[in-house]
Design a protein around this motif. Structure first.
Motif, mmCIF file in Angstrom:
data_model
loop_
_atom_site.group_PDB
_atom_site.id
_atom_site.type_symbol
_atom_site.label_atom_id
_atom_site.label_comp_id
_atom_site.label_asym_id
_atom_site.label_seq_id
_atom_site.Cartn_x
_atom_site.Cartn_y
_atom_site.Cartn_z
ATOM 1 N N GLY A 22 -11.061 -22.289 34.167
ATOM 2 C CA GLY A 22 -9.876 -21.733 33.273
ATOM 3 C C GLY A 22 -10.197 -20.399 32.672
ATOM 4 O O GLY A 22 -9.198 -20.189 31.841
ATOM 5 N N VAL A 23 -11.265 -20.027 32.651
ATOM 6 C CA VAL A 23 -11.423 -18.368 32.107
ATOM 7 C C VAL A 23 -12.153 -17.472 32.890
ATOM 8 O O VAL A 23 -13.105 -18.101 33.759
ATOM 9 N N LEU A 24 -12.105 -16.262 32.910
ATOM 10 C CA LEU A 24 -12.720 -15.370 33.507
ATOM 11 C C LEU A 24 -13.241 -14.487 32.592
ATOM 12 O O LEU A 24 -12.740 -13.776 31.727
ATOM 13 N N ASP A 25 -14.871 -14.362 32.525
ATOM 14 C CA ASP A 25 -15.384 -13.270 31.959
ATOM 15 C C ASP A 25 -15.233 -11.826 32.528
ATOM 16 O O ASP A 25 -15.911 -11.527 33.578
ATOM 17 N N PRO A 26 -14.718 -10.925 32.067
ATOM 18 C CA PRO A 26 -14.473 -9.581 32.531
ATOM 19 C C PRO A 26 -15.785 -8.751 32.801
ATOM 20 O O PRO A 26 -15.952 -8.115 33.598
ATOM 21 N N ARG A 27 -16.749 -9.103 31.676
ATOM 22 C CA ARG A 27 -18.383 -8.520 31.903
ATOM 23 C C ARG A 27 -18.911 -8.903 33.146
ATOM 24 O O ARG A 27 -19.514 -8.320 33.729
ATOM 25 N N LEU A 28 -18.635 -10.170 33.585
ATOM 26 C CA LEU A 28 -19.278 -10.741 34.632
ATOM 27 C C LEU A 28 -18.623 -10.108 35.866
ATOM 28 O O LEU A 28 -19.351 -9.746 36.947
ATOM 29 N N LEU A 29 -17.318 -9.942 36.147
ATOM 30 C CA LEU A 29 -16.544 -9.569 36.951
ATOM 31 C C LEU A 29 -16.858 -8.080 37.387
ATOM 32 O O LEU A 29 -17.374 -7.452 38.349
ATOM 33 N N VAL A 30 -17.068 -7.129 36.220
ATOM 34 C CA VAL A 30 -17.328 -5.634 36.381
ATOM 35 C C VAL A 30 -19.032 -5.762 36.623
ATOM 36 O O VAL A 30 -19.328 -4.805 37.703
ATOM 37 N N ALA A 51 -22.879 -3.951 40.756
ATOM 38 C CA ALA A 51 -24.038 -4.399 41.426
ATOM 39 C C ALA A 51 -23.775 -4.703 43.170
ATOM 40 O O ALA A 51 -24.448 -3.970 43.939
ATOM 41 N N VAL A 52 -22.653 -5.167 43.193
ATOM 42 C CA VAL A 52 -22.472 -5.051 44.812
ATOM 43 C C VAL A 52 -21.949 -3.672 45.383
ATOM 44 O O VAL A 52 -22.701 -3.663 46.623
ATOM 45 N N LEU A 53 -21.308 -2.933 44.704
ATOM 46 C CA LEU A 53 -21.220 -1.643 45.078
ATOM 47 C C LEU A 53 -22.328 -0.828 45.297
ATOM 48 O O LEU A 53 -22.388 0.162 46.299
ATOM 49 N N THR A 88 -32.017 0.677 42.274
ATOM 50 C CA THR A 88 -32.220 0.424 40.872
ATOM 51 C C THR A 88 -31.204 0.087 40.018
ATOM 52 O O THR A 88 -31.216 -0.859 39.329
ATOM 53 N N LEU A 89 -30.030 0.668 40.215
ATOM 54 C CA LEU A 89 -28.733 0.419 39.606
ATOM 55 C C LEU A 89 -28.418 -0.862 39.714
ATOM 56 O O LEU A 89 -28.016 -1.785 38.756
ATOM 57 N N GLY A 90 -28.323 -1.656 41.000
ATOM 58 C CA GLY A 90 -28.183 -2.627 41.465
ATOM 59 C C GLY A 90 -29.096 -3.824 40.651
ATOM 60 O O GLY A 90 -28.686 -4.895 40.255
ATOM 61 N N CYS A 91 -30.550 -3.389 40.506
ATOM 62 C CA CYS A 91 -31.253 -4.244 40.027
ATOM 63 C C CYS A 91 -31.035 -4.446 38.405
ATOM 64 O O CYS A 91 -31.035 -5.488 37.726
ATOM 65 N N VAL A 92 -30.581 -3.584 37.612
ATOM 66 C CA VAL A 92 -30.495 -3.272 36.411
ATOM 67 C C VAL A 92 -28.976 -4.272 36.047
ATOM 68 O O VAL A 92 -28.988 -5.087 35.292
ATOM 69 N N CYS A 93 -28.010 -4.153 37.018
ATOM 70 C CA CYS A 93 -26.730 -4.758 36.953
ATOM 71 C C CYS A 93 -26.829 -6.558 37.038
ATOM 72 O O CYS A 93 -26.703 -7.262 36.653
ATOM 73 N N LEU A 127 -31.681 -15.338 44.338
ATOM 74 C CA LEU A 127 -31.556 -15.705 45.678
ATOM 75 C C LEU A 127 -30.046 -15.052 46.316
ATOM 76 O O LEU A 127 -30.442 -14.166 47.405
ATOM 77 N N ILE A 128 -29.288 -15.175 45.586
ATOM 78 C CA ILE A 128 -27.961 -14.148 46.183
ATOM 79 C C ILE A 128 -28.113 -12.791 46.153
ATOM 80 O O ILE A 128 -28.061 -12.051 47.062
ATOM 81 N N TYR A 129 -28.677 -12.280 45.003
ATOM 82 C CA TYR A 129 -28.817 -10.680 44.917
ATOM 83 C C TYR A 129 -29.800 -10.317 45.811
ATOM 84 O O TYR A 129 -29.643 -9.394 46.568
ATOM 85 N N PHE A 130 -30.927 -10.829 45.662
ATOM 86 C CA PHE A 130 -32.141 -10.207 46.734
ATOM 87 C C PHE A 130 -31.979 -10.450 47.948
ATOM 88 O O PHE A 130 -32.457 -9.765 49.065
ATOM 89 N N GLY A 131 -31.115 -11.506 48.387
ATOM 90 C CA GLY A 131 -30.808 -11.752 49.890
ATOM 91 C C GLY A 131 -29.827 -10.879 50.125
ATOM 92 O O GLY A 131 -30.069 -10.190 51.406
#
Length: 186
Positions: free
Chosen positions: A77-85, A90-92, A140-145, A162-166
């Motif tokens: 019921g809520v979305l944290d914009p910090r997590l979304l960004v 990180a994905v990009l 490196t930027l992805g790891c920081v994110c 698991l999700i990120y390093f996979g």
């Protein structure tokens, strides 16, 4: 024809300079000057880096982020914009780094050539060491994110890692292992 262009001139896309008909032989032969990359402005260099990332493919990475965010909003019921960004950056970053790894390995194995889709290194738009450095920066930027996401997210570290390093290792190994793309000998 451009107003400043006169007949017998060619415009070089890379440098923005023109070459007269009598100078063409000097510019397009196999001289040592041709081995040096053209000098470009800071703006042109940035544009070259952006094109090397192949941003038109980013929708493949951003779609799951948007879907996951929509599912999180629906369930919580809520979305944290910090997590979304943070997740989107990180994905990009990992996707862009994977594209750069692909560019580097295809060029170093001789798979990319003048008729290839990705001619970033073939046409010397960027140098191989530039592509490697930018790829390391993006990983490196992805790891920081990912570290920031860990501090913001209620997700357990094991699941996030698991999700990120996979994803990170998949982006590197898929594009870095070019055994399935070896050129055919005819």
């Amino acid at each position: 024809m451009a107003a400043s262009q006169v007949p017998g001139e060619k415009i070089s896309i890379r440098t923005g300079e023109t070459a007269k008909a009598e100078d063409r032989d000097l510019l397009w032969n196999d001289s040592p000057e041709r081995d040096r990359p053209p000098q470009r402005s800071w703006k042109q260099k940035c544009a070259s880096y952006v094109l090397a990332l192949r941003p038109w493919s980013f929708s493949a990475s951003l779609t799951p982020v948007a879907l996951g965010s929509a599912l999180a909003y629906r369930s919580q019921g809520v979305l944290d914009p910090r997590l979304l960004v943070g997740c989107a950056v990180a994905v990009l970053a990992v996707h862009g780094a994977g594209n750069l790894v692909n560019t580097y390995y295809d060029f170093s194995k001789g798979i990319d050539h003048k008729k290839s889709d990705d001619r970033t290194l073939v046409d010397r738009i960027l140098e191989p060491q530039d592509v490697v450095r930018f790829g390391v920066f993006l990983y490196t930027l992805g790891c920081v994110c990912a570290a920031c996401l860990y501090s913001l997210s209620p997700l357990k570290l094991e699941h996030l890692a698991l999700i990120y390093f996979g994803g990170l290792s998949s982006s590197f190994l898929y594009t870095g292992d070019v055994s399935h793309k070896m050129p055919t000998v005819t």
